[in-house]
Scaffold this active site. Structure first.
Site, PDB file in Angstrom:
ATOM      1  N   SER A 198     -10.324  -0.553   3.246  1.00  0.00           N
ATOM      2  CA  SER A 198      -9.614  -0.756   4.515  1.00  0.00           C
ATOM      3  C   SER A 198      -9.153   0.595   5.054  1.00  0.00           C
ATOM      4  CB  SER A 198      -8.377  -1.622   4.316  1.00  0.00           C
ATOM      5  OG  SER A 198      -8.732  -2.876   3.797  1.00  0.00           O
ATOM      6  N   GLU A 249      -4.575   4.058   6.355  1.00  0.00           N
ATOM      7  CA  GLU A 249      -4.220   3.808   4.953  1.00  0.00           C
ATOM      8  C   GLU A 249      -4.663   4.937   4.009  1.00  0.00           C
ATOM      9  OE1 GLU A 249      -3.839   2.788   1.174  1.00  0.00           O
ATOM     10  OE2 GLU A 249      -5.867   2.520   1.890  1.00  0.00           O
ATOM     11  N   ARG A 298       0.823  -1.204   0.000  1.00  0.00           N
ATOM     12  CA  ARG A 298       0.000   0.000   0.000  1.00  0.00           C
ATOM     13  C   ARG A 298       0.867   1.268   0.000  1.00  0.00           C
ATOM     14  NH1 ARG A 298      -2.959  -3.535  -0.792  1.00  0.00           N
ATOM     15  NH2 ARG A 298      -5.122  -3.809  -0.125  1.00  0.00           N
TER      16      ARG A 298
HETATM   17  N1  EPU Z   1     -10.569 -10.632  10.208  1.00  0.00           N
HETATM   18  C1  EPU Z   1     -11.260 -10.712  11.395  1.00  0.00           C
HETATM   19  N2  EPU Z   1     -12.252  -9.811  11.607  1.00  0.00           N
HETATM   20  C2  EPU Z   1     -12.603  -8.873  10.727  1.00  0.00           C
HETATM   21  C3  EPU Z   1     -11.888  -8.788   9.506  1.00  0.00           C
HETATM   22  C4  EPU Z   1     -10.867  -9.682   9.265  1.00  0.00           C
HETATM   23  O1  EPU Z   1     -10.987 -11.557  12.219  1.00  0.00           O
HETATM   24  O2  EPU Z   1     -13.527  -8.104  11.006  1.00  0.00           O
HETATM   25  C5  EPU Z   1      -9.472 -11.605   9.953  1.00  0.00           C
HETATM   26  C6  EPU Z   1     -10.005 -12.893   9.350  1.00  0.00           C
HETATM   27  O3  EPU Z   1      -9.349 -13.970   9.953  1.00  0.00           O
HETATM   28  C7  EPU Z   1      -9.564 -12.817   7.903  1.00  0.00           C
HETATM   29  C8  EPU Z   1      -8.319 -11.967   7.997  1.00  0.00           C
HETATM   30  O4  EPU Z   1      -8.565 -11.066   9.061  1.00  0.00           O
HETATM   31  O5  EPU Z   1      -9.288 -14.076   7.416  1.00  0.00           O
HETATM   32  C9  EPU Z   1      -8.040 -11.189   6.727  1.00  0.00           C
HETATM   33  O6  EPU Z   1      -9.241 -10.511   6.341  1.00  0.00           O
HETATM   34  P1  EPU Z   1      -9.555 -10.225   4.796  1.00  0.00           P
HETATM   35  O7  EPU Z   1      -9.252 -11.415   3.996  1.00  0.00           O
HETATM   36  O8  EPU Z   1     -10.928  -9.662   4.724  1.00  0.00           O
HETATM   37  O9  EPU Z   1      -8.472  -9.180   4.383  1.00  0.00           O
HETATM   38  P2  EPU Z   1      -7.856  -7.914   5.128  1.00  0.00           P
HETATM   39  O10 EPU Z   1      -6.472  -8.252   5.542  1.00  0.00           O
HETATM   40  O11 EPU Z   1      -8.769  -7.409   6.168  1.00  0.00           O
HETATM   41  C10 EPU Z   1      -6.757  -6.987   2.939  1.00  0.00           C
HETATM   42  C11 EPU Z   1      -6.708  -5.711   2.174  1.00  0.00           C
HETATM   43  C12 EPU Z   1      -8.018  -5.523   1.411  1.00  0.00           C
HETATM   44  C13 EPU Z   1      -8.174  -6.688   0.449  1.00  0.00           C
HETATM   45  C14 EPU Z   1      -8.200  -7.990   1.257  1.00  0.00           C
HETATM   46  C15 EPU Z   1      -8.231  -9.235   0.392  1.00  0.00           C
HETATM   47  C16 EPU Z   1      -5.285  -4.207   3.432  1.00  0.00           C
HETATM   48  C17 EPU Z   1      -5.195  -2.983   4.274  1.00  0.00           C
HETATM   49  N3  EPU Z   1      -6.502  -4.586   3.066  1.00  0.00           N
HETATM   50  O12 EPU Z   1      -7.794  -6.861   3.916  1.00  0.00           O
HETATM   51  O13 EPU Z   1      -7.880  -4.335   0.633  1.00  0.00           O
HETATM   52  O14 EPU Z   1      -9.390  -6.570  -0.289  1.00  0.00           O
HETATM   53  O15 EPU Z   1      -6.985  -8.072   2.054  1.00  0.00           O
HETATM   54  O16 EPU Z   1      -7.013  -9.419  -0.240  1.00  0.00           O
HETATM   55  O17 EPU Z   1      -4.246  -4.791   3.106  1.00  0.00           O
HETATM   56  C18 EPU Z   1      -8.246  -1.966   0.756  1.00  0.00           C
HETATM   57  O18 EPU Z   1      -7.028  -1.838   0.748  1.00  0.00           O
HETATM   58  O19 EPU Z   1      -9.025  -0.981   0.798  1.00  0.00           O
HETATM   59  C19 EPU Z   1      -8.818  -3.310   0.764  1.00  0.00           C
HETATM   60  C20 EPU Z   1     -10.133  -3.527   0.900  1.00  0.00           C
END
Ligand code: EPU
Length: 346
Positions: A240, A335, A165
């Site tokens: 995010s 972010e 990012r």
């Molecule tokens: N999780 C929780 N609770 C929550 C959300 C997430 O426990 O409320 C845990 C879950 O275990 C889940 C893990 O966190 O498996 C990861 O969650 P998720 O796969 O939804 O991805 P993220 O790490 O929260 C990142 C990116 C997103 C992108 C997704 C999928 C960043 C800051 N965000 O989110 O990007 O869509 O991975 O690859 O790296 C963005 O940048 O705006 C964005 C939406």
């Protein structure tokens, strides 16, 4: 004379949907007009904001100076071979439509990045990424206008210094370059990237036994995003709100001892923690304060219920930051970009 408009409302031009007024606004539909604007800026002290889709911005009620709305359009195929397609896309094109266009043409590589709001020109700034692919994996070069010299350049992928990012445009030399177009290297060979488990499962369900194609990936990503993330047309948000923080192996081991369910992934010599998990563990999922809150299906996303504003989001983000720091000793990093920039006080 440049065609400025005075006091233009930006509420529909930022995906948080915050009420905001630009002191001066100009729509940029040609590079020539942009160069005239940069010339004008060389004789002015007005701050300049280049606005794309407004999907990574936290705007204040009043935006001083000039807002240049990037509306350069066009797509150009520079090369079409079986194993390499070079597609050049102007900065003002919508990101998701570009992904859809590529998939429909049989040009593969962008499908994991479907449904990300915003424009092509904004995508390199924070090196957008999702479901195992980052923009940097597909970029060849970025065409820019260098504000210092008011001249056009092509920056190679390496020169863009992409990180998680992050890029040259975001942190190393912010404000110096205006992105005009991005050239992507795609392929006509189907090459699904299915490292993200939920995506693999969704694709298998859609493909029903036949070979998974990038079109399946595109549809699966759309379905996952629609299930997990709020549509900014219905509930204001900027995706995010915090980055997933990195910790060193010893901190990770200590945290795992106290919180065995903690979600983290090893990356090179560090661990990347799921910020959504940390925020949820602090009890914020679905939490609401005034007209803003934490999305009830994804704790990493903050939302505007309608009458929210930057001050409310700032207060909520501060509350979350302090809570995560106190409980886990981890400092979250915002972010999206506050504009005008936040003035940090002790
Ligand atoms: N999780 C929780 N609770 C929550 C959300 C997430 O426990 O409320 C845990 C879950 O275990 C889940 C893990 O966190 O498996 C990861 O969650 P998720 O796969 O939804 O991805 P993220 O790490 O929260 C990142 C990116 C997103 C992108 C997704 C999928 C960043 C800051 N965000 O989110 O990007 O869509 O991975 O690859 O790296 C963005 O940048 O705006 C964005 C939406």
């Amino acid at each position: 004379m440049l065609p400025f408009q005075e006091r233009v409302e930006l509420t529909q031009l930022n995906t948080f949907g915050f009420y905001s007024i630009a002191e001066r606004y100009i729509k940029i539909e040609s590079v020539d007009l942009l160069q005239q604007l940069v010339d004008h800026q060389h004789h002015s002290t007005d701050p300049l904001l280049v606005l794309g889709g407004g999907s990574n911005l936290i705007l204040d009620d009043e935006v001083p100076g000039i807002v240049a709305h990037m509306r350069l359009r066009g797509k150009q195929l520079l090369k079409v071979a079986q194993d390499e397609v070079l597609l050049k896309v102007s900065a003002g094109e919508a990101w998701h439509e570009t992904v859809e266009y590529a998939v429909n043409q049989g040009f593969y590589g962008l499908e994991n990045l479907a449904l990300i709001p915003g424009t092509v020109g904004a995508a390199p700034i924070q090196n957008i990424g999702a479901y195992g692919v980052e923009l940097q994996d597909r970029v060849v070069s970025v065409e820019v206008l260098d504000i210092h010299s008011n001249s056009l350049h092509h920056l190679t992928k390496d020169q863009c210094q992409f990180g998680y990012r992050d890029s040259l445009f975001k942190s190393l030399d912010p404000g110096r370059y205006i992105i005009l177009s991005v050239t992507f290297a795609l392929t006509r060979n189907p090459t699904p990237q299915l490292d993200y488990l939920a995506l693999k499962e969704q694709c298998e369900m859609l493909a029903q036994g036949v070979t998974i194609t990038p079109k399946h990936v595109f549809e699966a990503v759309c379905a996952i995003r629609q299930a997990k993330l709020p549509d900014p047309n219905h509930l204001g948000n900027v995706g995010s709100f915090f980055k997933n923080p990195y910790v060193d192996p010893s901190t990770y081991a200590q945290l795992m001892e106290s919180y065995p369910n903690l979600v983290g992934f090893v990356e090179a010599d560090k661990y990347k923690l799921a910020a959504g998990w940390l925020i949820e563990a602090c009890g914020f999922k679905g939490y609401r304060s005034k007209s803003v809150g934490v999305y009830d299906k994804q704790a990493l996303v903050l939302v505007n219920y309608g009458q929210g504003n930057r001050a409310q989001i700032e207060a909520l983000a501060g509350q979350i930051y302090r809570s995560v720091l106190e409980r886990f000793g981890v400092a979250l990093e915002v972010e999206p970009r506050y504009y005008p920039a936040l003035i940090l006080s002790e």
